[in-house]
Write an enzyme that holds these catalytic residues in place. Structure first.
Site, mmCIF file in Angstrom:
data_model
loop_
_atom_site.group_PDB
_atom_site.id
_atom_site.type_symbol
_atom_site.label_atom_id
_atom_site.label_comp_id
_atom_site.label_asym_id
_atom_site.label_seq_id
_atom_site.Cartn_x
_atom_site.Cartn_y
_atom_site.Cartn_z
ATOM 1 N N CYS A 306 0.832 -1.210 0.000
ATOM 2 C CA CYS A 306 0.000 0.000 0.000
ATOM 3 C C CYS A 306 0.866 1.259 0.000
ATOM 4 C CB CYS A 306 -0.961 0.001 1.181
ATOM 5 S SG CYS A 306 -0.179 -0.090 2.801
ATOM 6 N N HIS A 846 -1.320 1.780 7.451
ATOM 7 C CA HIS A 846 -1.871 1.596 6.106
ATOM 8 C C HIS A 846 -1.800 2.914 5.350
ATOM 9 C CE1 HIS A 846 -4.205 -0.044 2.866
ATOM 10 N NE2 HIS A 846 -5.163 0.856 3.014
#
Length: 904
Positions: A306, A846
């Site tokens: 990510c 994230h």
């Protein structure tokens, strides 16, 4: 490997002291580091167990730096259960995902592991190989997580996990699969089965590694037996895959906003185009249908990628970069640049942009790009989480070197500024820079700042002008902190007084002492002794001036004892006075091994010669004299101000307290004022002291003074008990979004004048010495694309931290005019078009991205493969990490749909 019986581990290691264990492990580790080679075995070991062993052998670690080694017991057998998926699987234990080295586990060489098992037994063993990576600069790393591939057997559709090192060859993959499935290699066909779609056929004789073949963690592969996989469609898919990894950028043009695609030799209306029928998300490109929009394709997460997806989406919406890579840039490739990647990184990046802008809303799997990235930047290989800004920095620099039009860099000798006008020197330096660096990245993303150094000794001024690719801005909360420390006066002249000071967040104890000294008006012949109080006793002293302030936490309670030269000097020893107030008599408490301490200890220095009980009693009386309760009501109201005693007990001419002088003078002629007990470090062993008792001071002498009802009536003990925390966040002090720091305050902190660090000294041409000069930065030339990196992650020797402070940044009207020193008539008004966000903490966070489609003025949220529209009001958040701005009124306002023209 044979593991000794766990019941014998105490006997096996009986001959080794903790110091010998530490020495042996240190020697074996050094020997291993001196003989690094591919294939060496390392073992993963639980950080929890390894830390307990380090404490036991007095090996300092972050976790145990404040714990006395004598309190650390010998650990039991090695326990790796907390880092593996299942404690039942001891034959091939698998590590839990998303663990971080240094936090969850440690790596030890094979020889060290064997010694630890010999001494302690336990396990299970988790061996991992040392691999060598990198194209230009080779680096060693331990492959903690081997590649896991999910094998689908085409005969019965069963799925089996296959684990191999990422540097294992395709040939080795065939050997392992065939052995596991009992199939002869002549009849086996293994396919890249990414996304459950048959891709290219893997060559059983190939020595190409799994990583080079773009096989990723947890992806599918397909086994077909008896030649059933040699269908016409499958062969076509394999051929298309090869055709879509060109050695040169394609000269054909791809329309971004849904228009026709021109292919090599075919008309726009032909159904035979460069982009055939999709066989997988990664293997080919599709034609945008009528009404479909470009730029809305997500990026598949290939396993903790990510961070990469976030940075790529921001660049994929940087209009001038997209425009450049969607046209023919072959002539700009610099394949011979020793600082570049032979043009391969630029080609791979360009192919990825084509896929993103021609896939509609279909997610693209950036497998080929990740493979190429790992080859040239092994720090991003594997499947651990990394930093999107670090990836962005590498990518921009790598693309520049691959596309640098300067094939032979000229040697240019830089001239000194010699008091010439800044405009002249800045232009000269920029021309020098462009003579050696000329690429689309430099033209679009690089600016210039002015750096001024001033020698603190001779006043020599040095001015340079340097290029920058992005600006890394500190968050004001990251470089200072407020600390409250209570100062005790060892001469008994004043009441204890708390002071709140501001110090560098990663400063030293010297910084705290300096700030405190200024706040409490410390004189030249006085000093401060810092100590932490815990459980009403001294937990530790901070006597090393260079010790990091990060050791002191916000909920600690810190005191500073104010001493003069007469009190502290050679031939002195510490005397700690602890306060006890038991419900029963102290002697009864001694019999029951109970004691109830309260308040803050007193600390002073005494001579190392014999002390009597009366001497100690006099010291305590002196400490307590400012705490005398004043009887007259008028004096109660006016007797104390700012920590000073203002009643008649103070001799105004001498500045001393007459009560204290009287008590000290009479100390030898009377019984003790207090009940005193000589005690130990834990405060449990109590030995009563009389006036004529003799005490031989050690390095630290500890005495407990018993407070009875009479002492509590005579002295105000609240001054001893109300010890504030270093930092206490009240509800009213919490920052709201409106009160949060602004992007401008971060920029001003970046540009503020500050002294260079002691490890970054400047060689002054005037003094001919290295000096800790003062440095000042100014913005001089700003690029069309301006990138701000908010330094949310802070690292020091003792801790890692993430700052979630909300930064209020403009979206549409960032005006930087007042910060730019060069007045060249350019616009310094910018608008935001992309943001890389980071959610969560270190290791397990994230990344996502916000990006604006310029042609329709709408914002979208890119969360790996998921793309959704978002309101502009949601763009600002405390997760914002990297901000992308474009100059208003520049060529960067070109709409993506207008980027390309028909090829004649």
């Amino acid at each position: 490997m044979t593991i000794p019986n766990s019941t014998d581990f105490m006997v096996d290691n009986a001959d080794f002291t903790p110091e010998e264990e530490r020495r042996i492990v240190s020697e074996l580790t050094t020997e291993s580091e001196d003989n690094l080679k591919e294939g060496n075995l390392y073992f993963v070991i639980s950080k929890r167990w390894y830390t307990s062993w380090q404490k036991y052998v007095e090996q300092p670690t972050n976790e145990c730096s404040s714990v006395e080694s004598s309190e650390a017991p010998r650990p039991g057998p090695i326990e790796n259960d907390d880092i593996i998926e299942s404690a039942d699987d001891t034959s091939d234990p698998q590590l839990r995902r998303l663990m971080v080295e240094g936090e969850d586990y440690s790596l030890v060489p094979q020889q060290v592991w064997e010694r630890l098992v010999e001494w302690y037994s336990g396990g299970p063993p988790i061996p991992r190989k040392l691999i060598c990576q990198g194209f230009y600069s080779r680096s060693y790393s331990v492959e903690v997580y081997p590649l896991c591939l999910m094998l689908t057997d085409g005969r019965d559709k069963s799925i089996t996990a296959i684990r191999l090192g990422k540097q294992a060859s395709i040939r080795e993959l065939y050997e392992k699969v065939c052995a596991m499935k009992g199939v002869s290699q002549e009849k086996a066909h293994i396919w890249d089965y990414f996304g459950k779609r048959k891709g290219k056929l893997l060559d059983p004789s190939s020595n190409k590694s799994l990583e080079e073949s773009s096989l990723n963690m947890d992806q599918d592969i397909l086994l077909e037996v008896d030649g059933s996989s040699s269908s016409k469609y499958a062969v076509s898919s394999a051929g298309n895959e090869l055709a879509l990894v060109p050695l040169e950028p394609s000269r054909s043009l791809v329309t971004i906003a849904g228009g026709p695609t021109l292919s090599n030799g075919h008309s726009p209306t032909s159904k035979f185009t460069l982009f055939p029928k999709i066989s997988s998300e990664d293997d080919s490109l599709s034609i945008l249908g009528k009404g479909e929009r470009g730029g809305l394709a997500g990026l598949s997460n290939l396993g903790n990628t990510c961070f990469m997806n976030s940075a790529l989406q921001c660049l994929a919406h940087t209009a001038p970069i997209v425009e450049y890579f969607l046209q023919d840039y072959k002539d700009d490739l610099n394949k011979d640049n020793p600082l570049g990647m032979r043009g391969e990184l630029a080609i791979e990046f360009g192919e990825l942009l084509k896929k993103l802008w021609s896939s509609g809303r279909n997610a693209v799997a950036p497998r080929s790009f990740k493979t190429k990235l790992a080859r040239f930047a092994p720090q991003f290989s594997g499947y651990n989480q990394h930093d999107s800004q670090e990836l962005l920095a590498f990518l921009l620099d790598g693309l520049h070197e691959d596309l640098n039009k300067v094939k032979q860099k000229p040697y240019i000798e830089l001239k000194d500024s010699d008091s010439r006008p800044d405009d002249e020197v800045a232009e000269e330096r920029w021309n020098y820079h462009k003579a050696r660096n000329d690429s689309v990245i430099v033209n679009v993303c690089q600016g210039q700042y002015k750096s001024t150094l001033v020698c603190p000794v001779c006043g020599k001024i040095s001015i340079t002008f340097d290029p920058f690719m992005y600006l890394s801005l500190p968050l004001p909360s990251t470089f200072t902190r407020q600390m409250t420390v209570t100062v005790f006066y060892c001469d008994g002249s004043r009441l204890p007084m708390p002071y709140t000071v501001t110090v560098p967040k990663h400063g030293s104890c010297r910084d705290l002492i300096t700030a405190l000294g200024t706040a409490c008006c410390l004189t030249y012949d006085e000093s401060l002794l810092l100590a932490e109080v815990y459980d009403h006793k001294i937990f530790r002293y901070f006597e090393n001036p260079v010790e990091s302030l990060s050791l002191i936490k916000d909920d600690d309670r810190i005191v500073a004892y104010r001493l003069n030269k007469m009190q502290k000097g050679t031939g002195k020893a510490k005397l700690e006075i602890l306060h006890g107030g038991p419900e029963r008599a102290v002697l009864e408490s001694v019999r029951d091994t109970e004691i109830k301490r309260f308040g803050t200890p007193f600390v002073t220095y005494v001579n190392t010669e014999l002390l009597s009980g009366s001497d100690i009693d006099a010291v305590i009386s002196g400490f307590l004299s400012p705490l005398h309760k004043v009887q007259a009501s008028s004096k109660i109201q006016n007797g104390r101000e700012n920590g000073h005693l203002l009643n008649a007990a103070v001799d105004q001419t001498s500045g001393t307290i007459s009560d204290r002088d009287t008590e000290i003078a009479d100390a030898s002629d009377r019984e003790l004022t207090f009940r005193l007990f000589l005690t130990d470090e834990l405060g449990l062993d109590l030995e009563p002291l009389q006036s004529d008792s003799s005490v031989n001071p050690g390095v630290v002498t500890r005495v407990l003074v018993e407070w009875n009802e009479g002492e509590h009536k005579k002295y105000d003990s609240s001054y001893l008990s109300d010890l504030p925390e270093v930092y206490k966040t009240s509800f009213s002090a919490k920052k709201t979004r409106q009160e949060a720091i602004s992007l401008f305050s971060c920029l001003e902190a970046f540009l503020a004048e500050e002294p260079l660090g002691p490890d970054d000294m400047w060689f002054c041409p005037g003094c001919k010495e290295h000096r800790q000069a003062n440095k000042k930065l100014d913005l001089w030339k700003l690029p069309d694309i301006l990138v701000f990196h908010l330094k949310r992650f802070t690292y020091s020797r003792y801790l890692k931290n993430k700052i979630d402070t909300f930064v209020n940044f403009p979206i549409n009207d960032l005006d930087l005019s007042k910060y730019v020193k060069s007045k060249n008539g350019q616009s310094y008004l910018y608008e935001l078009y992309a943001v890389s966000n980071h959610y969560g903490g270190l290791g397990g966070g994230h990344y996502t991205a916000y990006a604006k489609l310029i042609d329709d003025n709408k914002w979208y949220h890119f969360d790996d493969s998921h793309v959704s529209s978002v309101n502009e009001s949601e763009i600002k958040s405390s997760a914002a990490y990297v901000l992308f701005y474009r100059r208003v009124g520049s060529e960067t306002e070109t709409q993506p749909g207008e980027m390309l023209t028909d090829m004649d």
